[in-house]
Design a protein around this motif. Structure first.
Motif, short mmCIF file in Angstrom:
data_model
loop_
_atom_site.label_atom_id
_atom_site.label_comp_id
_atom_site.label_asym_id
_atom_site.label_seq_id
_atom_site.Cartn_x
_atom_site.Cartn_y
_atom_site.Cartn_z
N VAL A 4 10.22 -3.56 -5.40
CA VAL A 4 10.12 -2.92 -3.94
C VAL A 4 9.45 -3.27 -2.53
O VAL A 4 9.25 -3.56 -2.06
N ALA A 5 10.91 -3.70 -1.80
CA ALA A 5 11.76 -4.24 -0.86
C ALA A 5 10.83 -3.55 0.00
O ALA A 5 10.31 -2.47 0.23
N PRO A 6 9.57 -4.32 1.44
CA PRO A 6 8.71 -3.79 2.54
C PRO A 6 8.96 -2.75 3.20
O PRO A 6 8.46 -2.29 3.74
N GLN A 7 10.32 -2.96 3.75
CA GLN A 7 11.37 -2.19 4.89
C GLN A 7 11.28 -0.75 3.84
O GLN A 7 10.97 0.13 4.67
N VAL A 8 11.82 -0.64 2.39
CA VAL A 8 11.47 0.23 1.89
C VAL A 8 10.49 0.78 1.81
O VAL A 8 9.86 2.38 1.48
N ALA A 9 9.32 0.39 1.31
CA ALA A 9 8.69 0.74 0.92
C ALA A 9 7.39 1.54 2.29
O ALA A 9 6.95 2.39 2.17
N LEU A 10 7.35 0.87 3.22
CA LEU A 10 7.12 1.30 4.31
C LEU A 10 7.69 2.47 5.22
O LEU A 10 7.51 3.52 5.80
N GLN A 11 8.72 2.81 5.01
CA GLN A 11 9.22 3.30 5.01
C GLN A 11 8.69 5.09 4.04
O GLN A 11 9.22 6.18 5.03
N ARG A 12 8.70 4.75 3.58
CA ARG A 12 8.52 6.05 2.69
C ARG A 12 6.85 6.32 2.90
O ARG A 12 6.58 7.52 2.73
N MET A 13 6.50 5.52 2.95
CA MET A 13 5.02 5.26 3.87
C MET A 13 4.81 6.31 4.76
O MET A 13 3.86 7.19 4.55
N GLN A 14 5.55 6.89 5.58
CA GLN A 14 5.29 7.35 6.77
C GLN A 14 5.76 9.39 6.32
O GLN A 14 5.28 9.76 7.58
N SER A 15 6.45 8.83 4.70
CA SER A 15 5.80 11.26 4.64
C SER A 15 4.20 11.44 4.43
O SER A 15 4.35 11.90 4.05
N VAL A 16 3.34 10.50 4.13
CA VAL A 16 2.13 11.04 4.02
C VAL A 16 1.36 11.22 5.36
O VAL A 16 0.76 10.67 6.50
N ALA A 17 1.31 12.45 4.85
CA ALA A 17 0.24 13.28 6.85
C ALA A 17 -1.25 12.95 6.31
O ALA A 17 -1.86 13.25 7.49
#
Length: 412
Positions: free
Chosen positions: A271-284
């Protein structure tokens, strides 16, 4: 992707069924989620069940003293970009809890598993992980946890000969010592604010010299490896030198470090870093941590701090305007009954904040704050504490069982 195994044997299926039944009975009785008792029952029926349940999964194990629950959650969100994930998201991180979690993963591709430090080597033998993430080691639960040097040695022995990729924090000497026995290590510069457990060389016992981000033993030369993943301000630098922005809802430097390690793990699974980091934004929030809840007309942020390293990172979240603070400390079984660690925490960081102390061991904490010359009040209940504080958002900082008590009070 891991090779698919044969369908579960009749004994394994019986074990899963028995475990789920035991968990359901526990929930009905109001004794929690039932994941631990369910796993214990299942493993009693089939002692090899953990390995059988993980056979079809690409597994990553996450272990550390601090940050493993949050990092596990971030990795799980990142890997969902590539397939279904099963994870012990609520932090039941010993073999029984892990077994319960994996029993729900028949259709998953990835297993993202938080593991208690003491059980890492055994769980790794059982599940043959594709990757292991090692974040830090520091003092914790002093009455029963192994000394940190002993844990590092146990990790080091457990990793020898294991065919897995280890993603390890290059800034923690104990983690570096443990990970160095592995044949394939990805080094991450995630930072290490707490250094009081890493002044002596784990290789020879000499004194470690710290110079900025670098550290090295003057006696034997054991030192910080060159990282390929780096946390740089608000960006993750990948092995190609590309900078990817971190936009988390989770606060603080420590969570940026967790995200950096999670991005390195995700890359190991394609999983590419830009994809991984974008998905992490959903964790509140993670199991209630960092949640801001409304209670009796006040906004209260719930913060968990279980040991000196955790308290140090948590204090960095409340720097700035002196917000009111409630501190709660217990010493029940899940916390460890030895509270001498309170003397390792720099409570002078609370100077200027209105502080109220509650919890089973509030008098222990009161003595510590008095020695630190921090003004405070002692209260018997959370409600009484709120009445003693000035208006504005309240920062509530608690260790493990005290944190669970607060969550029940505010309905979180």
């Amino acid at each position: 992707m891991a090779e698919s195994t044969q369908p579960l044997s009749p004994r394994a299926r019986l074990a899963v069924t028995a475990g789920k039944a035991a968990a359901a009975v526990s929930r009905a009785a109001g004794r929690g989620s039932g994941s631990v008792i369910g796993g214990k029952v299942a493993l009693r029926v089939d002692p090899d069940l953990l390995g059988r349940l993980a056979g079809h999964l690409d597994v990553v194990l996450v272990s550390a003293t601090n940050g493993k629950t949050t990092t596990t959650r971030l990795i799980a969100e990142a890997l969902r970009a590539a397939g279904e994930v099963v994870s012990n998201a609520l932090g039941a991180n010993m073999p029984a809890g892990i077994t319960s979690a994996l029993s729900a993963g028949a259709n998953a591709r990835f297993g993202v598993i938080e593991v208690d430090e003491k059980y890492l080597a055994g769980v790794a033998r059982d599940v043959s992980p594709k990757a292991i993430a090692l974040l830090n080691l520091s003092r914790d639960q002093l009455d029963r946890a192994a000394e940190t040097r002993m844990l590092a040695e146990r990790w080091r022995e457990g990793l020898q000969g294991l065919k897995t990729t280890v993603i390890a924090n290059a800034d923690d000497p104990l983690v570096v010592w443990a990970a160095s026995s592995s044949g394939q290590v990805v080094w991450v510069a995630a930072g290490q604010e707490w250094k009081d457990d890493a002044w002596s060389c784990p290789s020879c016992g000499g004194v470690l010299q710290h110079h900025g981000d670098d550290w090295r033993c003057g006696a034997c030369g054991f030192g910080r490896p060159t990282p390929t993943w780096v946390l740089s301000g608000d960006h993750v630098l990948d092995p190609n030198g590309s900078a990817w922005p971190i936009h988390l809802q989770l606060p603080g430097r420590a969570n940026k470090a967790n995200a950096t390690s999670a991005a390195a793990v995700a890359a190991a699974f394609g999983v590419a870093p830009q994809v991984a980091l974008q998905r992490m934004q959903s964790v509140a929030a993670v199991a209630g941590r960092y949640d801001v809840v409304s209670y009796e007309g006040r906004d209260i942020r719930l913060l968990l701090a279980k040991n000196p390293a955790g308290w140090l990172e948590t204090f960095s979240l409340i720097d700035g305007p002196p917000a009111p603070v409630i501190l709660s400390v217990n010493a029940r079984g899940a916390d460890g009954t030895d509270t001498s660690w309170l003397w390792d925490v720099d409570y002078t960081r609370l100077a200027g904040h209105p502080v109220v102390v509650i919890g089973d061991r509030r008098l222990d904490l009161a003595v510590r704050l008095e020695v630190a010359a921090v003004d405070f009040r002692v209260c018997d209940t959370f409600q009484e504490a709120l009445q003693q504080l000035p208006p504005g958002r309240v920062e509530a900082i608690a260790n493990y069982t005290a944190f669970q008590d607060l969550r029940r009070i505010v309905g979180n």
